[in-house]
Design a protein around this motif. Sequence first.
Motif, PDB file in Angstrom:
ATOM      1  N   TYR B 159       0.804  -1.213   0.000  1.00  0.00           N
ATOM      2  CA  TYR B 159       0.000   0.000   0.000  1.00  0.00           C
ATOM      3  C   TYR B 159       0.843   1.272   0.000  1.00  0.00           C
ATOM      4  O   TYR B 159       0.338   2.336  -0.319  1.00  0.00           O
ATOM      5  N   SER B 162       0.724   2.614  -3.624  1.00  0.00           N
ATOM      6  CA  SER B 162      -0.403   3.438  -4.072  1.00  0.00           C
ATOM      7  C   SER B 162      -0.446   4.739  -3.284  1.00  0.00           C
ATOM      8  O   SER B 162      -0.896   5.759  -3.791  1.00  0.00           O
ATOM      9  N   SER B 166      -0.441   8.217  -5.186  1.00  0.00           N
ATOM     10  CA  SER B 166      -1.563   9.157  -5.093  1.00  0.00           C
ATOM     11  C   SER B 166      -1.080  10.536  -4.648  1.00  0.00           C
ATOM     12  O   SER B 166      -1.716  11.536  -4.960  1.00  0.00           O
ATOM     13  N   THR B 208      -7.723   7.019  -3.005  1.00  0.00           N
ATOM     14  CA  THR B 208      -6.656   6.022  -2.910  1.00  0.00           C
ATOM     15  C   THR B 208      -5.775   6.302  -1.703  1.00  0.00           C
ATOM     16  O   THR B 208      -5.334   5.377  -1.025  1.00  0.00           O
ATOM     17  N   MET B 327      -6.180  -0.316  -6.405  1.00  0.00           N
ATOM     18  CA  MET B 327      -5.614   0.943  -5.933  1.00  0.00           C
ATOM     19  C   MET B 327      -4.448   1.422  -6.792  1.00  0.00           C
ATOM     20  O   MET B 327      -4.369   2.586  -7.158  1.00  0.00           O
ATOM     21  N   ALA B 331      -4.327   4.806  -8.974  1.00  0.00           N
ATOM     22  CA  ALA B 331      -3.381   5.876  -8.665  1.00  0.00           C
ATOM     23  C   ALA B 331      -2.564   6.247  -9.902  1.00  0.00           C
ATOM     24  O   ALA B 331      -2.345   7.433 -10.190  1.00  0.00           O
TER      25      ALA B 331
END
Lengths: 167, 344
Positions: B159, B162, B166, B208, B327, B331
């Motif tokens: 994560y 992303s 973002s 996101t 995601m 992004a």
Amino acid sequence: MVLYNLAFYFFSLITLASASVVVFSKNIVHSAFALLFTFFGVAGLYVLMMADFLAITQILIYIGGIMVLILFGVMLTNRTIDVQIRTGSIQTFPAMLIVAALAGTLVGIFWSTDWKISPTAIGFEKTAPEIGKMLLTNYLLPFEIASIVLLVALIGAAMIARREKKA
Amino acid sequence: MGMEILVSTAKFLIVMTVILVSVIILVYLERRISAFIQNRTGPNRVGPYGLFQAIADVVKLLLKEDIVPKNAYKPVHDLAPIISIGAALSTFAVIPVGNTIELFGTTMKLMIADVNIGILYILSVTSIGVYGITLAGWSSNNKYSLLGGLRSSAQLISYELSMGLSIIGVLMISGTLRLDQIVQHQTMYIGGWLPNWNIFLQPVAFITFVVAAFAETNRLPFDLPEAEPELVGGYHTEYTGLKFGLFFLAEYANMITAAAVITTLFLGGWHLPYAENLGLSAFTLSLLQVLAFCAKVTVILLFFIVTRWTLPRFRYDQLMDIGWKVMLPLAIANVLVTGLILVL
């Protein structure tokens, strides 16, 4: 200035000491941990050279990304397999050749670079945009080649890890 | 030079105190809100409305015996909670909680450290936070802890991508890595009335980023590292007393930090719309802006808590699917579209 020198020797000491632990330690977990401090030390040296962007990127990518994976690889294999993985010396001759070539290149770069040995008057201003411009103009080809090399490594790793077993 | 150090220390002490006190309030709120959602009463015996329950919990944690498992790797076992809490708290150094303020005849910025690359600093400190959980899981020498640590590092790394991507959309609009300039950029108005907040300019990036922030803080629906039914406790199974307390504290401090980052990047930071036209004195305006910042952070924190008690937990493969197949492409698409619009 004294403070600057002290900081330099401090980070150099961290880098060199931990790097020697990486190389000479017999326990692979200790080597992996020591590598963490080596990366930290190098990041500190970057900050002293006013390369703040480079320092942060070093921490972000090497410490935050790559080292986590290395540590996990080492930790998992070290515990689950009963055989203790120990570092030892094999293939001494080819290794010496490669090391000599690498060391030669590094020394060459070392001599030919115009080193900034004290903090520049410019300070911390605007290193990131300059690096960005350089990467997309003068150094575009090396930049792209580096990413292709990484992509190849990624595909290779996936190939090895997910190889279908023939029954 | 001496004055600067003094001012920085004072700011640091104030921010730390505020965060630690907010953690206590947050724990209380979490328990009360969860009780409300589950149709229970929640803590109501210690002090009026149970307000002192959190303090009692802290005292309990401090007084408990610190047990280290026999086969644990002790140096790392001790180090892990310190890394966790250190990473959680040090993010706040670069977050602007307000505009400049005039105090004792000097103008100062309401942030501890004004660095060129503030946003990258936040990302890298967050990435160091992974070590706390990873090392805790490994050094406990317990397979449930190890699984928890393994899950969490995979989740955090997935994560982080992303999250970073973002942020790029926001950076492209503001053209700077400095957090206070990102906030300054949001104090303008679109068409004279709509605040120029990035949530309006970058709605996809906002979504996101918030999802990634949930994953990074290990909150439901992404709390797989500490899924009780599967993992006993998760990475902190083998921790007791103060060290467990530190992990607990780090989790909530992380939530506050995440909320503050979301506020700074997408909700205009300390910007209070139209307040600058009211003709207030500079000092009052600064205070109001700090209050606005705190209010925004509080709203996001409440959102965090309500989400936790509303949604069930993801399965591990669903977690990875969302991270990598939803995601990340979203992004990247957002970066592409933003770039196209900026060029046109």
